[in-house]
Write an enzyme that holds these catalytic residues in place. Structure first.
Site, short mmCIF file in Angstrom:
data_model
loop_
_atom_site.label_atom_id
_atom_site.label_comp_id
_atom_site.label_asym_id
_atom_site.label_seq_id
_atom_site.Cartn_x
_atom_site.Cartn_y
_atom_site.Cartn_z
N ASN A 282 0.82 -1.22 0.00
CA ASN A 282 0.00 0.00 0.00
C ASN A 282 0.85 1.27 0.00
OD1 ASN A 282 0.92 0.22 2.61
ND2 ASN A 282 -1.09 0.17 3.59
N CYS B 142 2.65 2.64 2.18
CA CYS B 142 2.62 3.53 3.35
C CYS B 142 4.03 3.77 3.89
CB CYS B 142 1.70 3.00 4.45
SG CYS B 142 2.34 1.55 5.29
N SER C 109 6.96 2.91 1.66
CA SER C 109 7.91 2.66 0.57
C SER C 109 7.42 3.41 -0.66
CB SER C 109 7.99 1.15 0.27
OG SER C 109 6.72 0.64 -0.01
N ASP D 199 -3.99 -2.73 0.00
CA ASP D 199 -3.81 -2.94 1.44
C ASP D 199 -4.15 -4.39 1.78
OD1 ASP D 199 -4.45 -2.88 4.37
OD2 ASP D 199 -3.97 -0.76 4.07
N GLY E 134 3.78 -4.77 6.98
CA GLY E 134 3.54 -4.53 8.40
C GLY E 134 4.17 -3.22 8.80
N SER F 93 9.98 -11.68 14.23
CA SER F 93 11.09 -10.84 14.70
C SER F 93 11.64 -11.37 16.02
CB SER F 93 10.56 -9.42 14.90
OG SER F 93 11.45 -8.67 15.67
N TYR G 122 4.56 -3.55 19.22
CA TYR G 122 5.03 -4.12 17.94
C TYR G 122 5.32 -5.61 18.12
CZ TYR G 122 8.39 -5.40 14.33
OH TYR G 122 9.06 -6.07 13.33
N LYS H 6 3.56 -9.27 16.55
CA LYS H 6 4.28 -10.38 15.90
C LYS H 6 3.94 -11.69 16.61
CE LYS H 6 6.37 -8.17 12.67
NZ LYS H 6 5.99 -8.41 11.29
N ARG I 150 18.99 4.37 26.67
CA ARG I 150 17.57 4.63 26.37
C ARG I 150 16.71 3.60 27.07
NH1 ARG I 150 17.49 4.91 19.90
NH2 ARG I 150 18.31 2.86 20.31
N ASP J 213 15.98 -0.35 25.87
CA ASP J 213 17.04 -0.97 25.06
C ASP J 213 17.66 -2.13 25.84
OD1 ASP J 213 16.89 0.59 22.84
OD2 ASP J 213 18.66 1.81 23.27
N1 NAD Z 1 13.73 -4.26 9.32
C1 NAD Z 1 13.82 -4.89 10.48
O1 NAD Z 1 14.69 -4.58 11.30
C2 NAD Z 1 12.88 -6.03 10.81
C3 NAD Z 1 13.21 -6.92 11.84
C4 NAD Z 1 12.32 -7.94 12.14
C5 NAD Z 1 11.13 -8.08 11.44
N2 NAD Z 1 10.83 -7.20 10.46
C6 NAD Z 1 9.56 -7.35 9.75
O2 NAD Z 1 9.82 -7.57 8.38
C7 NAD Z 1 8.78 -7.00 7.58
C8 NAD Z 1 9.40 -6.11 6.53
O3 NAD Z 1 10.15 -5.10 7.19
P1 NAD Z 1 10.92 -3.97 6.39
O4 NAD Z 1 12.11 -3.60 7.19
O5 NAD Z 1 11.09 -4.35 4.97
O6 NAD Z 1 9.88 -2.79 6.53
P2 NAD Z 1 9.36 -1.77 5.43
O7 NAD Z 1 8.55 -0.77 6.14
O8 NAD Z 1 10.50 -1.29 4.58
O9 NAD Z 1 8.45 -2.71 4.53
C9 NAD Z 1 7.13 -3.04 4.90
C10 NAD Z 1 6.25 -2.74 3.70
O10 NAD Z 1 4.91 -3.08 4.04
C11 NAD Z 1 4.05 -2.09 3.49
N3 NAD Z 1 2.80 -2.14 4.26
C12 NAD Z 1 2.61 -1.85 5.57
N4 NAD Z 1 1.34 -2.04 5.93
C13 NAD Z 1 0.69 -2.50 4.82
C14 NAD Z 1 -0.64 -2.89 4.54
N5 NAD Z 1 -1.59 -2.83 5.48
N6 NAD Z 1 -0.95 -3.31 3.30
C15 NAD Z 1 0.00 -3.37 2.33
N7 NAD Z 1 1.28 -3.00 2.53
C16 NAD Z 1 1.62 -2.57 3.76
C17 NAD Z 1 4.82 -0.80 3.60
O11 NAD Z 1 4.41 0.18 2.68
C18 NAD Z 1 6.25 -1.27 3.32
O12 NAD Z 1 6.57 -1.17 1.95
C19 NAD Z 1 7.85 -6.28 8.55
O13 NAD Z 1 6.75 -7.10 8.82
C20 NAD Z 1 8.70 -6.09 9.79
O14 NAD Z 1 7.93 -6.05 10.96
C21 NAD Z 1 11.68 -6.19 10.12
#
Ligand code: NAD
Length: 342
Positions: free
Chosen positions: A32, A34, A36, A58, A82, A124, A148, A152, A291, A294
């Site tokens: 969606n 939101c 990216s 979405d 997410g 995560s 958060y 998960k 913080r 942490d």
């Molecule tokens: N980056 C990290 O450190 C990390 C660590 C552990 C887990 N994760 C999980 O990995 C996944 C990807 O993380 P990321 O770092 O690429 O984050 P990101 O925010 O770059 O990518 C998530 C994408 O999901 C899209 N999105 C969010 N809600 C949506 C919805 N309702 N419908 C459609 N699209 C939606 C956003 O636009 C975004 O492009 C997430 O679920 C995050 O919780 C990330």
């Protein structure tokens, strides 16, 4: 296989799209936007060398998901979509539960309707919470310390019950540690809008001069050098871990919870040093108080991923920093040339 990547234009999803396409799969990106940009699609096409399907939508829209998965004859889903900002989740838990939990239920309902039963979930390390022991293995108690992490864990519980209810489901819950770095092209990477909340993108902006210095929160932890330690994992290793999970699920049903980490934590000061090595100059830092919330140190026991998936994280901290810095340079030069041409 035709694989739907929800959150496919995001940081981790986009790197997965590259690995899947290069392995001969058809990646269908659903996002969606939101957190990216649609530009990611063209950048991916440049890397992959062929068109890629993108649908803006979405994950809470079950009907749209059914239509998309039917039209594209989707065989499996990797669910990255997410929200992931810990502070925001504490301030606005309903937003996080609605997006992350309700969104996943909507997606699973759509899959169930079409009898698509192969699913990989972005979980995560935050599900573990305060360490009872380290390294965290998959049997470590789960006790998240923020909303958060709660979202998960809720999804993991739903997936556990779903797998129990129907033995045809093939589900991997991959618990990521700290993904960093970028694809070698420099076209895609971690590009948060505003001031980055994570160490590597922050260091990249300090190195490029757009931020003045890095604040290091806490220098008196009981760690090797007093600063916090984390299990950083190169995002391309992480993407390859998903590929390995997909191959594993081809022959294994049920729910499989697996850590994706290196098992080797690095401190903040070690990251700064590695980043300085990549940039070729010293970077300004300032120590600041610890913080709230942490953890001093956490890292993965990565053995199960090796045993089950035949996967290990191969790339070094220096490679993570070099790729993050390369990405920053490519972004800076692109935004400079677009400013010059306007
Ligand atoms: N980056 C990290 O450190 C990390 C660590 C552990 C887990 N994760 C999980 O990995 C996944 C990807 O993380 P990321 O770092 O690429 O984050 P990101 O925010 O770059 O990518 C998530 C994408 O999901 C899209 N999105 C969010 N809600 C949506 C919805 N309702 N419908 C459609 N699209 C939606 C956003 O636009 C975004 O492009 C997430 O679920 C995050 O919780 C990330």
């Amino acid at each position: 296989m035709n694989i739907l990547l929800t959150g496919g234009t995001g940081y981790i999803g986009s790197h997965n799209a590259v690995v899947l396409a290069q392995a001969g799969h058809e990646a269908i990106l659903f996002d969606n936007l939101c957190n990216s940009s649609k530009d990611v699609v063209q950048r991916l096409e440049k890397i992959i060398g062929k068109p890629i399907t993108f649908i803006e939508g979405d994950v809470r829209n079950t009907e749209l998901l059914v239509e998309v998965m039917r039209n594209h004859q989707v065989d499996a889903v990797i669910h990255f979509a997410g929200l992931k900002a810990v502070g925001e989740s504490v301030a606005n838990p309903l937003l996080y539960f609605a997006n992350n939990v309700q969104g996943t239920i909507s997606l699973l309902l759509a899959m169930q309707q079409l009898e698509i039963k192969t699913f990989i979930f972005s979980s995560s390390a935050t599900v573990y919470g305060e360490p009872v022991y380290l390294p965290y293995d998959e049997a470590h108690p789960t006790n998240p310390i923020n909303a958060y992490g709660d979202t998960k864990l809720q999804v993991e519980i739903i997936l556990r019950d779903l797998a129990k209810s129907d033995p045809q489901w093939k589900i991997a819950c991959l618990r990521y540690f700290n993904p960093v770095g970028a694809h070698e092209s420099g076209f895609i990477g971690d590009d948060p809008s505003g001031i980055p909340g994570n160490l590597m993108p922050y260091l990249a902006r300090v190195a490029s001069g757009s931020l003045q210095y890095l604040s290091v929160f806490g220098k008196d932890y009981e760690t090797r050098d007093g600063t916090g330690e984390r299990d950083y994992i190169h995002v391309m290793d992480l993407a390859e871990g998903h590929m390995a999970a997909l191959d594993f699920l081809a022959n294994n049903s049920g729910l499989h919870v697996v850590n994706l980490g290196t098992g080797k934590p690095a401190s903040v000061l070690e990251c700064v040093k590695a980043f300085e090595g990549a940039v070729g100059k010293n970077l300004p830092i300032q120590f600041a108080p610890r913080r709230d919330g942490d953890l001093p140190i956490y890292f993965a026991k990565a053995d199960l991923a090796k045993e089950k998936l035949g996967w290990i994280a191969a790339r070094t901290l220096d490679e993570m920093c070099a790729s993050a810095w390369h990405f920053q340079q490519v972004q800076s030069s692109q935004s400079k040339s677009s400013t010059e041409s306007t």
